[in-house]
Motif scaffolding. Structure first.
Motif: not given
Length: 463
Positions: A226-231, A303-308
């Motif tokens: 999950y990412f905070p922006s498309l960039a 910069g993913a806010t969550w990754a698994a």
């Protein structure tokens, strides 16, 4: 009274093949591209054999009537749209899987076989047909060949052209011929099979396809971020490429698409992220574990806010179902116009930024989903029903997205084809001498100009 093409077709073909009732014919006029124009056919013909296809083409030649081949009508560029006064030739009843050869790893199918049906039949033999467009539950192999369809796993395994060994087809002069081969190798003559794949019915009418198969692959592992922006998601895509990884899928869903899916299916994804990136690896054993860990590192590093890495098959399938649901979810919000640009993988972050900027500048909602692993982006322009001003702004933005892709060294279409909607973009992409070669090929293989005229390349018919 002079016989018409409909009279000839009714006389030559078995009863029930020729449809003329306007209400029955109407659904065959167009594909899924809402902005592409469509004419009125004089009839729809649904042949069941290659010889019947040949009879249709020969009748149209005698009467100088255009033939528009059609599969399931799932295209998004207007490539299967009727032209005024044409005969629409639907291959929907040519559905035989003639052969699956486990030794040679090939299958021979008629063009109306649905993609998922072929994949299921191959799986029963421990084999796999990789091309998997999002329309696989409905689209047909003939249509996939005509547009050189891709899909989720093409980042690692390639597109339809990589799997077509040979074709049977009816030419623009009405001859029934075979091209290509069944052998693992073959360089006799020009690659006419490769030429026909992606030609959108403008160079021949496909009546049979021989495709190569692969052994069934190992189970996939899914990595989600999950990412905070498309960039930030775009940077993760570039990081995967820079790391030398080749995942079996790498898909992107932006916030607009997530919101649309949540409004429909209540999955709760848009509350978690502005963009979701989904990766998969099918490398066996420890190699798969390592590749999943490396994908995870690329996601977190960008910069993913969550990754698994998911160990739950149902959870993984739910995430990928969100990707597949994005387009129908967006269609619930209004009329959609779907782009299909492809850029080098390293240019994905820049292309995503340009799409966002174009949307803001024209006040157009653009939802982006992507086969991000190979740089194939699908910006979806959502236009409120009945809002002509918004539609005009979206059409302008559509063309600017094409130019942005070309400016980054990309192409105007990665897998949907040129059809009607991308003809101007093709002219901008290809230099004049190359366009002249296209015209020469069209005139050589379709000298009377009856095969899907007006699609792909403008070419004056010859008598």
């Amino acid at each position: 009274m002079t016989a018409t093409v409909v009279d000839d077709l009714r006389a030559e073909l078995p009863q029930g093949r020729v449809l003329v009732d306007p209400d029955v014919v109407a659904p065959y006029r167009r594909d899924e591209a809402p902005r592409a124009e469509a004419g009125r056919p004089v009839c729809v013909v649904r042949p069941r054999t290659a010889v019947e296809v040949q009879q249709v083409v020969q009748a149209c030649l005698r009467h100088h009537v255009p033939v528009v081949p059609r599969g399931a009508g799932t295209g998004l560029s207007g490539g299967a749209n009727a032209v005024e006064g044409c005969v629409v030739l639907s291959t929907e009843h040519m559905t035989a899987i003639r052969e699956i050869d486990a030794v040679e790893r090939l299958a021979v199918v008629e063009p109306g076989v649905v993609n998922d049906a072929l994949r299921a039949a191959c799986a029963e033999r421990g084999l796999w047909y990789p091309p998997d467009p999002a329309s696989a539950p409905w689209s047909t192999i003939g249509g996939n060949v005509a547009t050189n369809a891709g899909g989720l796993c093409c980042v690692k395994y390639g597109v339809t052209r990589d799997y077509v060994l040979g074709l049977q087809l009816v030419t623009g002069t009405g001859e029934l011929v075979r091209i290509g081969r069944r052998t693992a190798k073959g360089v006799a003559g020009y690659d006419l099979t490769g030429l026909l794949v992606g030609s959108e019915g403008t160079l021949g009418v496909i009546t049979e396809v021989t495709v190569r198969l692969r052994p069934a692959r190992d189970p996939e592992r899914t990595v989600a971020g999950y990412f905070p922006s498309l960039a930030a998601a775009g940077r993760a895509v570039a990081a995967v490429a820079e790391a030398g990884l080749t995942p079996s899928a790498l898909e992107l869903i932006d916030r607009h698409a997530l919101v649309a899916v949540d409004a429909w299916k209540h999955m709760g994804l848009s509350a978690e992220a502005d963009a979701v990136l989904l990766g998969r690896t099918d490398a066996p054993g420890d190699a798969g574990e390592r590749e999943a860990e490396e994908l995870l590192a690329c996601f977190t590093g960008a910069g993913a806010t969550w990754a698994a890495s998911s160990t739950d098959d149902e959870e993984a399938e739910a995430l990928f179902s969100a990707r597949k649901l994005a387009h129908p979810a967006l269609e619930r919000l209004g009329q959609v116009l779907t782009e299909d640009v492809c850029v080098p993988r390293g240019a994905v972050p820049d292309m995503l930024a340009r799409i966002e900027e174009i949307g803001r500048r024209h006040d157009v909602r653009i939802a982006t989903v992507a086969h991000a692993g190979d740089g194939n982006l699908h910006p979806v322009f959502v236009v409120p029903t009945g809002d002509d001003d918004a539609r005009h702004r979206a059409e302008t933005a559509f063309e600017e997205v094409l130019d942005a892709a070309l400016g980054l060294g990309g192409t105007v279409t990665g897998e949907h084809g040129i059809g009607l909607l991308k003809r101007a973009g093709l002219v901008r992409e290809l230099p004049a001498p190359v366009l002249a070669v296209h015209v020469a090929i069209k005139q050589a293989l379709d000298p009377h100009g009856i095969l899907n005229p007006g699609k792909v390349i403008a070419c004056a018919p010859r008598s």
